[in-house]
Design an enzyme around this catalytic site. Structure first.
Site, mmCIF file in Angstrom:
data_model
loop_
_atom_site.group_PDB
_atom_site.id
_atom_site.type_symbol
_atom_site.label_atom_id
_atom_site.label_comp_id
_atom_site.label_asym_id
_atom_site.label_seq_id
_atom_site.Cartn_x
_atom_site.Cartn_y
_atom_site.Cartn_z
ATOM 1 N N SER A 159 -3.971 -12.105 -4.620
ATOM 2 C CA SER A 159 -3.878 -12.008 -3.000
ATOM 3 C C SER A 159 -5.473 -13.362 -2.782
ATOM 4 C CB SER A 159 -3.819 -11.695 -2.626
ATOM 5 O OG SER A 159 -4.790 -11.055 -1.717
ATOM 6 N N SER A 160 -5.489 -13.649 -2.172
ATOM 7 C CA SER A 160 -6.741 -14.684 -2.098
ATOM 8 C C SER A 160 -7.169 -15.839 -3.394
ATOM 9 C CB SER A 160 -7.774 -14.023 -1.711
ATOM 10 O OG SER A 160 -7.623 -13.145 -0.692
ATOM 11 N N SER A 198 3.803 -13.557 -6.639
ATOM 12 C CA SER A 198 4.930 -13.750 -7.722
ATOM 13 C C SER A 198 4.372 -13.710 -9.034
ATOM 14 C CB SER A 198 5.197 -15.321 -7.746
ATOM 15 O OG SER A 198 4.779 -16.884 -8.124
#
Length: 186
Positions: free
Chosen positions: A14-15, A86
């Site tokens: 994430s990010s 994922s």
């Protein structure tokens, strides 16, 4: 222009920059007349997988659903850009095998950089125990062992990473070749 369908699967923490990178790539491809569809995990979770949580089984099912949509679009000669953490290798490999025309892009940035970029404060909430099963904190992220391409978004500009993706797509025959002089598509 006749185009070949392909799924470009952006995976990473994430990010890390998956969505930002895919938007830059999409913008360039659209300007050249290619049909593009972005499948962003955040939007798909709201609309296609809102019945799923964040257990390993639910994450796998979410990726299977995204993969199914990507398969349909790819089969119809659309260039599909998937932005999804994922986190598990086995499900990425399963999706790769089902889609066929598949480019795995590992959007790699250190956990420290991802936490600094996190405008939603998700990492902070996960570290405080307010979010459970958060990838990179209390749930693993399994980096690809042999991605088609790695973009180090903590070391490269977004333009450099996007250019790498476009060059790889051209090299693999999914878009027109690049001019060696200008590094632009022609």
């Amino acid at each position: 222009m006749l185009q070949r369908g392909v799924t470009v699967w952006f995976t990473g923490l994430s990010s890390a920059g998956k969505t930002t990178l895919s938007r830059v790539v999409a913008s360039e491809l659209r300007s050249l007349g290619y049909q593009i569809e972005i499948l962003d995990d955040d939007l798909l979770r709201e609309n296609l997988s809102n019945d799923l949580g964040f257990s390993k089984a639910d994450r796998d099912e979410n990726i299977r659903r995204i993969g199914f949509v990507a398969t349909l679009l790819t089969r119809n000669n659309v260039i599909v850009l998937v932005c999804a953490i994922s986190p598990y290798r086995h499900i990425r490999e399963e999706v790769r095998n089902s889609i066929g025309n598949f480019i795995e892009v590992y959007v790699n940035a250190s956990l420290d950089i991802c936490e600094k970029r996190d405008i939603k404060g998700l990492y902070q909430k996960a570290r405080a125990g307010q979010i459970k099963n958060f990838t990179g904190i209390d749930d693993p992220y399994e980096p690809p062992l042999n991605p088609t391409l790695e973009c180090r978004t903590d070391l490269e500009t977004i333009e450099e990473s996007a250019n790498k993706v476009l060059l790889k797509m051209a090299e693999l025959g999914y878009i027109n070749a690049l001019s060696k002089k200008t590094n632009n598509l022609y």
